[in-house]
Scaffold this motif. Structure first.
Motif, PDB file in Angstrom:
ATOM      1  N   THR A 114       0.835  -1.202   0.000  1.00 29.13           N
ATOM      2  CA  THR A 114       0.000   0.000   0.000  1.00 29.13           C
ATOM      3  C   THR A 114       0.869   1.251   0.000  1.00 29.13           C
ATOM      4  N   THR A 115       0.506   2.200  -0.847  1.00 32.58           N
ATOM      5  CA  THR A 115       1.188   3.492  -0.903  1.00 32.58           C
ATOM      6  C   THR A 115       0.338   4.541  -0.197  1.00 32.58           C
ATOM      7  N   HIS A 116       0.962   5.369   0.631  1.00 31.66           N
ATOM      8  CA  HIS A 116       0.252   6.426   1.351  1.00 31.66           C
ATOM      9  C   HIS A 116       0.788   7.791   0.923  1.00 31.66           C
ATOM     10  N   ILE A 117      -0.145   8.753   0.770  1.00 35.38           N
ATOM     11  CA  ILE A 117       0.220  10.131   0.427  1.00 35.38           C
ATOM     12  C   ILE A 117      -0.366  11.061   1.484  1.00 35.38           C
ATOM     13  N   LEU A 118       0.489  11.865   2.094  1.00 36.34           N
ATOM     14  CA  LEU A 118       0.067  12.854   3.086  1.00 36.34           C
ATOM     15  C   LEU A 118      -0.101  14.203   2.398  1.00 36.34           C
ATOM     16  N   PHE A 119      -1.328  14.739   2.420  1.00 38.28           N
ATOM     17  CA  PHE A 119      -1.624  16.025   1.782  1.00 38.28           C
ATOM     18  C   PHE A 119      -1.601  17.145   2.821  1.00 38.28           C
ATOM     19  N   PRO A 120      -1.387  18.378   2.400  1.00 37.24           N
ATOM     20  CA  PRO A 120      -1.309  19.499   3.352  1.00 37.24           C
ATOM     21  C   PRO A 120      -2.648  19.897   3.957  1.00 37.24           C
ATOM     22  N   SER A 121      -3.756  19.355   3.427  1.00 34.45           N
ATOM     23  CA  SER A 121      -5.071  19.697   3.956  1.00 34.45           C
ATOM     24  C   SER A 121      -6.023  18.531   3.719  1.00 34.45           C
ATOM     25  N   SER A 122      -7.240  18.642   4.258  1.00 32.79           N
ATOM     26  CA  SER A 122      -8.222  17.562   4.150  1.00 32.79           C
ATOM     27  C   SER A 122      -8.578  17.287   2.691  1.00 32.79           C
ATOM     28  N   ILE A 123      -8.758  16.020   2.374  1.00 29.84           N
ATOM     29  CA  ILE A 123      -9.096  15.606   1.012  1.00 29.84           C
ATOM     30  C   ILE A 123     -10.588  15.773   0.779  1.00 29.84           C
ATOM     31  N   GLU A 124     -10.942  16.504  -0.282  1.00 26.98           N
ATOM     32  CA  GLU A 124     -12.342  16.747  -0.601  1.00 26.98           C
ATOM     33  C   GLU A 124     -12.818  15.918  -1.798  1.00 26.98           C
ATOM     34  N   TYR A 125     -11.914  15.603  -2.714  1.00 24.78           N
ATOM     35  CA  TYR A 125     -12.326  14.982  -3.979  1.00 24.78           C
ATOM     36  C   TYR A 125     -11.197  14.127  -4.515  1.00 24.78           C
ATOM     37  N   VAL A 126     -11.556  12.919  -5.002  1.00 23.53           N
ATOM     38  CA  VAL A 126     -10.585  12.028  -5.642  1.00 23.53           C
ATOM     39  C   VAL A 126     -11.215  11.459  -6.908  1.00 23.53           C
ATOM     40  N   ASP A 127     -10.501  11.520  -8.015  1.00 28.74           N
ATOM     41  CA  ASP A 127     -10.959  10.931  -9.273  1.00 28.74           C
ATOM     42  C   ASP A 127      -9.865  10.033  -9.822  1.00 28.74           C
ATOM     43  N   LEU A 128     -10.208   8.752 -10.053  1.00 30.37           N
ATOM     44  CA  LEU A 128      -9.247   7.773 -10.553  1.00 30.37           C
ATOM     45  C   LEU A 128      -9.418   7.612 -12.048  1.00 30.37           C
ATOM     46  N   GLY A 129      -8.304   7.586 -12.761  1.00 33.30           N
ATOM     47  CA  GLY A 129      -8.360   7.457 -14.215  1.00 33.30           C
ATOM     48  C   GLY A 129      -8.606   6.047 -14.682  1.00 33.30           C
ATOM     49  N   SER A 130      -8.535   5.065 -13.787  1.00 30.15           N
ATOM     50  CA  SER A 130      -8.717   3.668 -14.177  1.00 30.15           C
ATOM     51  C   SER A 130      -9.281   2.877 -13.003  1.00 30.15           C
ATOM     52  N   SER A 131     -10.060   1.843 -13.313  1.00 30.39           N
ATOM     53  CA  SER A 131     -10.597   0.956 -12.281  1.00 30.39           C
ATOM     54  C   SER A 131      -9.547  -0.046 -11.817  1.00 30.39           C
ATOM     55  N   GLU A 132      -8.361   0.008 -12.416  1.00 34.23           N
ATOM     56  CA  GLU A 132      -7.286  -0.902 -12.038  1.00 34.23           C
ATOM     57  C   GLU A 132      -6.516  -0.431 -10.803  1.00 34.23           C
ATOM     58  N   ILE A 133      -6.839   0.783 -10.315  1.00 32.66           N
ATOM     59  CA  ILE A 133      -6.268   1.252  -9.050  1.00 32.66           C
ATOM     60  C   ILE A 133      -7.404   1.561  -8.089  1.00 32.66           C
ATOM     61  N   ILE A 134      -7.152   1.397  -6.805  1.00 36.30           N
ATOM     62  CA  ILE A 134      -8.141   1.709  -5.767  1.00 36.30           C
ATOM     63  C   ILE A 134      -7.517   2.715  -4.799  1.00 36.30           C
ATOM     64  N   ALA A 135      -8.360   3.615  -4.287  1.00 37.40           N
ATOM     65  CA  ALA A 135      -7.882   4.655  -3.372  1.00 37.40           C
ATOM     66  C   ALA A 135      -8.931   4.896  -2.303  1.00 37.40           C
ATOM     67  N   ASN A 136      -8.481   5.087  -1.069  1.00 43.68           N
ATOM     68  CA  ASN A 136      -9.370   5.377   0.054  1.00 43.68           C
ATOM     69  C   ASN A 136      -8.687   6.322   1.024  1.00 43.68           C
ATOM     70  N   LYS A 137      -9.492   7.180   1.650  1.00 40.85           N
ATOM     71  CA  LYS A 137      -8.949   8.009   2.724  1.00 40.85           C
ATOM     72  C   LYS A 137      -8.763   7.147   3.962  1.00 40.85           C
ATOM     73  N   VAL A 138      -7.684   7.387   4.697  1.00 40.88           N
ATOM     74  CA  VAL A 138      -7.451   6.679   5.953  1.00 40.88           C
ATOM     75  C   VAL A 138      -8.491   7.144   6.965  1.00 40.88           C
TER      76      VAL A 138
END
Length: 290
Positions: free
Chosen positions: A46-70
């Motif tokens: 699993t790869t984690h990315i720490l952003f400078p502020s709260s995540i409001e929106y995520v759009d994935l370009g492919s169904s071959e990747i999955i993403a979730n907020k911790v």
């Protein structure tokens, strides 16, 4: 001969005119490109990315990747692929402060790095993020809202004298500012006791001033649009300043604004009550020297 030369000049003039019109009607979008981050993902890690502020929106370009907020946080995104050796793709993230992030994804069985801290770019100012506007903020940019809230706390102007104090904890509404139909409430909480004070939530409610036993209490809850809070926990003998942004509203002479500061698993809650005359004492944001 002169006739031929005139004809050639007219042809050249026509070509230049058409070319100029085409150039004036087209814009090179490469100058407006949002430079993407390059990132490697894999299936078994699993790869984690720490952003400078709260995540409001995520759009994935492919169904071959999955993403979730911790779940325990609002600004950490975890990603992985659903299978091995996926095709190159991308994804986009927009954060609460209006920053726009673009990522190019490639697959690698053993990525060199699995954790990314994008707050480092905020501190180093080495990479600019594009900024978006949110509907609830109107024409005000998120970065300007953040700047205004910090300026209000730094100014620390005591325009109002509305306090609440119990069990060694004091809440104080210091000032109210307005800009473009948005109200900014500066609240200071001071913990003079020996026990830490943890804020559960702060609510804003419009209530009737006077009620009888036979009269039903009328109240309207107001939801803050944005808030600036450094920490929910206030250590003993320390204080914290917070700023809340709300949509503009007014009160009648029979109503009050009740600001309730609630302690988590405790009884040291504070209540600040404002009348319509006190709401009208607000100041314009332009008076702050940013």
């Amino acid at each position: 001969m002169k006739t031929i030369i005139k004809y050639m000049l007219l042809c050249l003039l026509a070509v230049n005119t058409v070319t100029a019109q085409q150039n004036s009607q087209s814009i090179n979008l490469s100058n407006a490109e949002v430079t993407p981050y390059e990132i490697e993902l894999t299936q078994n890690k699993t790869t984690h990315i720490l952003f400078p502020s709260s995540i409001e929106y995520v759009d994935l370009g492919s169904s071959e990747i999955i993403a979730n907020k911790v779940e325990a946080t609002s600004n950490v995104l975890r990603l992985k692929t659903v299978k091995e050796d996926i095709s190159p793709t991308n994804f986009t993230v927009i954060t609460n402060d209006g920053k726009y992030f673009s990522f190019n994804v490639s697959y690698k069985g053993q990525p060199i790095q699995l954790s990314y801290d994008l707050t480092k770019f905020e501190k180093q100012k080495s990479k600019k993020q594009s900024e978006v506007l949110f509907k609830d903020l109107g024409s005000i940019s998120p970065s300007l809202v953040d700047l205004l809230m910090k300026a209000i706390i730094k100014k620390n102007k005591k325009e109002l004298n509305i306090k609440s104090k119990t069990y060694g904890v004091e809440a104080w509404l210091k000032s109210i500012y307005i800009q473009d139909g948005k109200l900014y409430f500066h609240i200071s909480i001071s913990n003079k006791s020996n026990l830490p004070y943890e804020v559960d939530y702060i609510s804003f409610k419009i209530k009737d001033r006077r009620t009888t036993k036979r009269t039903t209490i009328q109240e309207v809850s107001l939801k803050p649009i944005r808030s600036y809070i450094t920490s929910q926990k206030i250590n003993s003998h320390s204080k914290q300043d917070t700023v809340f942004m709300l949509d503009q509203f007014t009160l009648s002479d029979k109503q009050v604004l009740s600001i309730e500061v609630n302690e988590k698993t405790g009884v040291r809650s504070q209540v600040l009550k404002l009348r319509s005359s006190e709401i009208l004492k607000l100041r314009r944001v332009e008076l702050l020297k940013l």
